[in-house]
Design a protein around this motif. Structure first.
Motif, short mmCIF file in Angstrom:
data_model
loop_
_atom_site.label_atom_id
_atom_site.label_comp_id
_atom_site.label_asym_id
_atom_site.label_seq_id
_atom_site.Cartn_x
_atom_site.Cartn_y
_atom_site.Cartn_z
N GLU A 176 0.85 -1.20 0.00
CA GLU A 176 0.00 0.00 0.00
C GLU A 176 0.89 1.25 0.00
N LEU A 177 1.40 1.57 -1.18
CA LEU A 177 2.37 2.65 -1.30
C LEU A 177 1.77 4.00 -0.95
N GLU A 178 0.53 4.23 -1.33
CA GLU A 178 -0.09 5.53 -1.07
C GLU A 178 -0.23 5.75 0.43
N ARG A 179 -0.65 4.72 1.17
CA ARG A 179 -0.80 4.85 2.61
C ARG A 179 0.55 5.08 3.27
N ALA A 180 1.58 4.39 2.79
CA ALA A 180 2.92 4.60 3.33
C ALA A 180 3.40 6.02 3.07
N ALA A 181 3.15 6.51 1.86
CA ALA A 181 3.59 7.86 1.50
C ALA A 181 2.87 8.92 2.33
N LEU A 182 1.61 8.69 2.68
CA LEU A 182 0.88 9.64 3.52
C LEU A 182 1.53 9.76 4.89
N GLY A 183 2.02 8.64 5.42
CA GLY A 183 2.69 8.68 6.71
C GLY A 183 4.09 9.28 6.62
N LEU A 184 4.80 8.96 5.56
CA LEU A 184 6.17 9.47 5.40
C LEU A 184 6.19 10.94 5.02
N GLY A 185 5.18 11.38 4.29
CA GLY A 185 5.21 12.73 3.74
C GLY A 185 5.98 12.80 2.44
N ARG A 186 6.28 11.64 1.87
CA ARG A 186 7.03 11.55 0.62
C ARG A 186 6.91 10.10 0.14
N PRO A 187 7.23 9.82 -1.12
CA PRO A 187 7.21 8.43 -1.57
C PRO A 187 8.28 7.61 -0.85
N TYR A 188 7.99 6.33 -0.64
CA TYR A 188 9.01 5.45 -0.09
C TYR A 188 10.13 5.30 -1.11
N SER A 189 11.37 5.18 -0.64
CA SER A 189 12.49 5.16 -1.57
C SER A 189 13.56 4.16 -1.14
N ILE A 190 14.38 3.79 -2.09
CA ILE A 190 15.59 3.01 -1.84
C ILE A 190 16.73 3.71 -2.57
N SER A 191 17.92 3.58 -2.02
CA SER A 191 19.10 4.20 -2.63
C SER A 191 20.19 3.16 -2.77
N GLY A 192 21.01 3.33 -3.78
CA GLY A 192 22.11 2.39 -3.96
C GLY A 192 22.99 2.76 -5.13
N GLU A 193 24.01 1.96 -5.31
CA GLU A 193 24.99 2.19 -6.38
C GLU A 193 24.61 1.40 -7.62
N VAL A 194 24.74 2.04 -8.78
CA VAL A 194 24.47 1.37 -10.04
C VAL A 194 25.63 0.44 -10.38
N VAL A 195 25.30 -0.82 -10.64
CA VAL A 195 26.32 -1.82 -10.99
C VAL A 195 25.99 -2.42 -12.35
N ARG A 196 26.94 -3.11 -12.92
CA ARG A 196 26.75 -3.71 -14.23
C ARG A 196 25.94 -4.99 -14.11
N GLY A 197 24.90 -5.11 -14.94
CA GLY A 197 24.09 -6.32 -14.96
C GLY A 197 24.46 -7.19 -16.15
N ASP A 198 23.55 -8.10 -16.52
CA ASP A 198 23.85 -8.98 -17.66
C ASP A 198 23.46 -8.36 -18.99
#
Length: 317
Positions: A176-198
């Protein structure tokens, strides 16, 4: 001054206004505390200080019930910086610290090392061994040690629900992304380093950015395909993200792969942030690559339409 992680004990000759907590998610309720913290510190002409812990205290005192985290250490620090606090002190949470009585924590840490003049806490705050340092204890200590205690009320969503890290985790686990965003005050997010895939996506017209594996402590929403905003060093772009395996090609490893709309460059090694906007569908196998390509085209159409109406979020600084 932007928030900066510092060693325990700061040069605070005139004292400080302080708040203490785990602040997982740095949600709307936390932001209310931080906004008040900064305002009170400026009124006194002293620094504002956030004292937080790493790891999460439950990982030490009761690992069996320790929650997955909404924000990892670096993510929390970035959000504190955005809130405008003067300093952030990250205390290593150990069994020794967990055994501190509330009075000892106040005397040795908050007063002895941070020269506290005012303490801001949420309505349900508690610290010290067994969380015995509740509001009444803090007020008693404040009277005897000459510091002010300010207790802030809970923040609620429009439907009257109190905002909490626990409620936001429950919303995310249910997708339930919308409900989570209402509590956070922003969209939920993840951060990380871009690596080479296949580079398999390139062969079907949908090249992707691949994130390095995240900490196992980071909470992720259910596997599926999502509309996302991709926060790249040069700006924000729309995109669609596949979280999970790729059963059509026999790959059962859980991956985080994002196709960025209207952009193309070599971002290997760059740190990016992915803001979840909407879930498009679950993960499922297709009869072949042609069927997969047809579904990806429909995913892109839906994602672009959703992103066109979604509120934009800030790019990486």
């Amino acid at each position: 001054m932007s928030a900066t992680e510092r060693a325990i004990g700061l040069p605070l000759p005139d004292g400080a206004v302080i708040t203490v907590g785990t602040f997982d998610g740095v949600h709307r309720g936390h932001h209310d505390v931080l906004t008040t913290l900064v305002r009170h510190a400026r009124a006194r002409g002293v620094p504002s200080v956030v004292i937080t812990f790493d790891p999460h205290p439950l990982e030490v005192v009761n690992p069996a019930v320790a929650p997955l985290l909404l924000t990892l250490r670096d993510e929390k620090l970035a959000l504190f910086a955005e809130a405008g606090v003067s300093y952030v002190a990250v205390l290593p949470f150990t069994a020794t610290l967990a055994a501190f009585e509330a009075e000892r924590f106040v005397d040795e840490v908050l007063l002895g090392r941070f020269a506290m003049r005012e303490l801001l806490v949420g309505h349900d705050h508690g610290f010290g061994r067994g969380r015995m340092g509740d509001i009444d204890v803090l007020r008693t200590l404040g009277q005897s040690r000459d510091f002010q205690v300010v207790v802030l009320p809970p923040v609620h969503t429009a439907d009257g629900s109190a905002i909490s890290s626990t409620a936001i985790r429950q919303a995310l686990a249910a997708g339930e992304l919308e409900r989570a965003a209402l509590g956070l005050g922003r969209p939920y997010s993840i951060s990380g380093e871009v690596v080479r895939g296949d580079q398999r996506g390139r062969t079907i017209g949908y090249p992707t950015l691949n994130l390095a594996p995240l900490s196992e402590r980071k909470l992720l929403p259910p596997d599926g395909v999502y509309a996302v905003r991709v926060q790249l060093p040069e700006g924000a772009y729309g995109g669609m993200l596949n979280l999970g395996p790729r059963p059509t090609v026999g790959d059962l490893v859980r991956r985080i792969e994002t196709h960025v709309f209207d952009a193309g460059a070599d971002w290997y090694g760059a740190r990016i942030r992915l803001d979840f906007v909407a879930r498009l569908r679950g993960t499922r196998p297709f009869a072949g690559l042609d069927a997969l390509k047809s579904q990806l085209a429909e995913d892109e159409r839906q994602a672009r339409a959703l992103l066109a109406t979604a509120e934009p979020t800030a790019a990486l600084s």
